[in-house]
Design a protein around this motif. Sequence first.
Motif, short mmCIF file in Angstrom:
data_model
loop_
_atom_site.label_atom_id
_atom_site.label_comp_id
_atom_site.label_asym_id
_atom_site.label_seq_id
_atom_site.Cartn_x
_atom_site.Cartn_y
_atom_site.Cartn_z
N ILE A 132 0.83 -1.20 0.00
CA ILE A 132 0.00 0.00 0.00
C ILE A 132 0.87 1.26 0.00
O ILE A 132 0.57 2.24 -0.70
N VAL A 133 1.96 1.24 0.76
CA VAL A 133 2.86 2.40 0.75
C VAL A 133 3.46 2.58 -0.64
O VAL A 133 3.55 3.72 -1.14
N ASN A 134 3.86 1.49 -1.28
CA ASN A 134 4.39 1.59 -2.64
C ASN A 134 3.34 2.13 -3.60
O ASN A 134 3.66 2.88 -4.54
N LEU A 135 2.08 1.78 -3.37
CA LEU A 135 1.00 2.30 -4.20
C LEU A 135 0.87 3.81 -4.02
O LEU A 135 0.72 4.56 -5.00
N PHE A 136 0.94 4.28 -2.77
CA PHE A 136 0.90 5.72 -2.52
C PHE A 136 2.04 6.43 -3.25
O PHE A 136 1.84 7.49 -3.87
N VAL A 137 3.23 5.86 -3.17
CA VAL A 137 4.39 6.46 -3.83
C VAL A 137 4.19 6.51 -5.34
O VAL A 137 4.46 7.52 -6.00
N ASP A 138 3.72 5.41 -5.91
CA ASP A 138 3.50 5.34 -7.36
C ASP A 138 2.44 6.34 -7.81
O ASP A 138 2.60 7.02 -8.82
N LEU A 139 1.36 6.45 -7.04
CA LEU A 139 0.28 7.38 -7.41
C LEU A 139 0.75 8.82 -7.33
O LEU A 139 0.35 9.66 -8.16
N GLN A 140 1.59 9.12 -6.35
CA GLN A 140 2.10 10.49 -6.26
C GLN A 140 2.94 10.84 -7.48
O GLN A 140 2.82 11.94 -8.05
N ALA A 141 3.78 9.89 -7.91
CA ALA A 141 4.62 10.14 -9.07
C ALA A 141 3.80 10.27 -10.35
O ALA A 141 4.09 11.11 -11.21
N ARG A 142 2.75 9.47 -10.48
CA ARG A 142 1.94 9.48 -11.69
C ARG A 142 0.98 10.66 -11.75
O ARG A 142 0.73 11.20 -12.83
N LEU A 143 0.44 11.06 -10.60
CA LEU A 143 -0.63 12.05 -10.58
C LEU A 143 -0.21 13.40 -10.01
O LEU A 143 -1.00 14.34 -10.01
N GLY A 144 1.01 13.50 -9.50
CA GLY A 144 1.48 14.76 -8.92
C GLY A 144 0.75 15.15 -7.65
O GLY A 144 0.48 16.32 -7.40
N LEU A 145 0.43 14.17 -6.81
CA LEU A 145 -0.36 14.41 -5.61
C LEU A 145 0.49 15.00 -4.48
O LEU A 145 1.72 14.88 -4.47
N THR A 146 -0.20 15.64 -3.56
CA THR A 146 0.40 16.12 -2.31
C THR A 146 -0.25 15.35 -1.17
O THR A 146 -1.48 15.23 -1.12
N TYR A 147 0.56 14.82 -0.26
CA TYR A 147 0.04 14.02 0.85
C TYR A 147 0.36 14.67 2.20
O TYR A 147 1.44 15.23 2.39
N VAL A 148 -0.60 14.52 3.12
CA VAL A 148 -0.31 14.59 4.55
C VAL A 148 -0.51 13.17 5.06
O VAL A 148 -1.63 12.65 5.05
N PHE A 149 0.58 12.53 5.46
CA PHE A 149 0.56 11.10 5.77
C PHE A 149 0.71 10.92 7.28
O PHE A 149 1.78 11.13 7.84
N VAL A 150 -0.38 10.53 7.93
CA VAL A 150 -0.39 10.34 9.39
C VAL A 150 0.04 8.91 9.69
O VAL A 150 -0.51 7.95 9.13
#
Length: 319
Positions: free
Chosen positions: A188-206
């Motif tokens: 799931i963490v790898n998915l978050f990383v991949d989605l950020q790279a693909r979509l240019g997302l900004t996260y607040v990760f608790v």
Amino acid sequence: MEVRDLRKAYRLSRGQMLRAVDGVSLSVMPGEVLGLVGESGCGKSTLGRCLLRLMDVSSGRILFEGRDITSLNERAMRPLRQRMQMVFQDSYASLNPRRRIGDLLAEPLRVHPDADGRRRSAATITARLHELMELVSLPRTALERYAHEFSGGQRQRINIARALALSPRLVVADEPVSALDVSVQAQIVNLFVDLQARLGLTYVFVAHDLAVVRQISTRVAVMYLGAVVELGETDSVLHHPAHPYTAALTAAVPRPIVGGMRAIPLRGDIPSPVARPSGCRFHTRCPYAQDRCRVDEPVLRPVRQGHEVACHFPLDGPA
């Protein structure tokens, strides 16, 4: 997003106040991942919900894309909901068990108009649902199933897909992997990383797992009793902590993560936020506490470039 002196308090019986978030100031830059870490009860999840205005704040300001959203009513907030979304910790409780996954994911697409202010057609919604399934690596057949038919990791992928349905800019993830097995956590963490790279997302990760935070975050904010006590780039904070509390947290992580870090004992339990200690809020558990710590509350100040700490006697010395 920028937060200035944010506070969230709950009025209890007998006039007592529980200060869940107590004077937090920080910023989240476009495209970065800000990790919020700390023990349970330190205010991480409450802060995350306040950022998205899922709950009202007691005082302070929240600026999103330059706009003050602190006091906006729900009607004014509704157009902004498309650009800020949340992934919750409990992957099962956040999904309606009586509705198919396709209906759950389609709901925000039906409620909110498209970029031109028009309602989406059924064909457009179906196409978007197929895109979302591909993004989170689930088969299209999952859209016809119910939440109880999936594993915990699959349900969290569905929650991520729902958060991404409206193409948000900011996603707050509230301990999204804490209830999962270690191997599934990594996926799931790898998915978050991949989605950020693909979509240019900004996260607040608790999170409370520093190994997870180290893997995904670009900056880290360490919270204790409702306040940020250390803030800086991930490697700087986790490998060269300046606050004794941060040092105690990092020393509890397996050695491959923290290297040759000196161990600092974390004694006692976190005090009640109803009766917060005077002065430095950490002094009742700090092995280095001095008289000044019991009287004066420290504020965030730089110890090195891009690294701040709220401590009178930081471990790395003054800037």
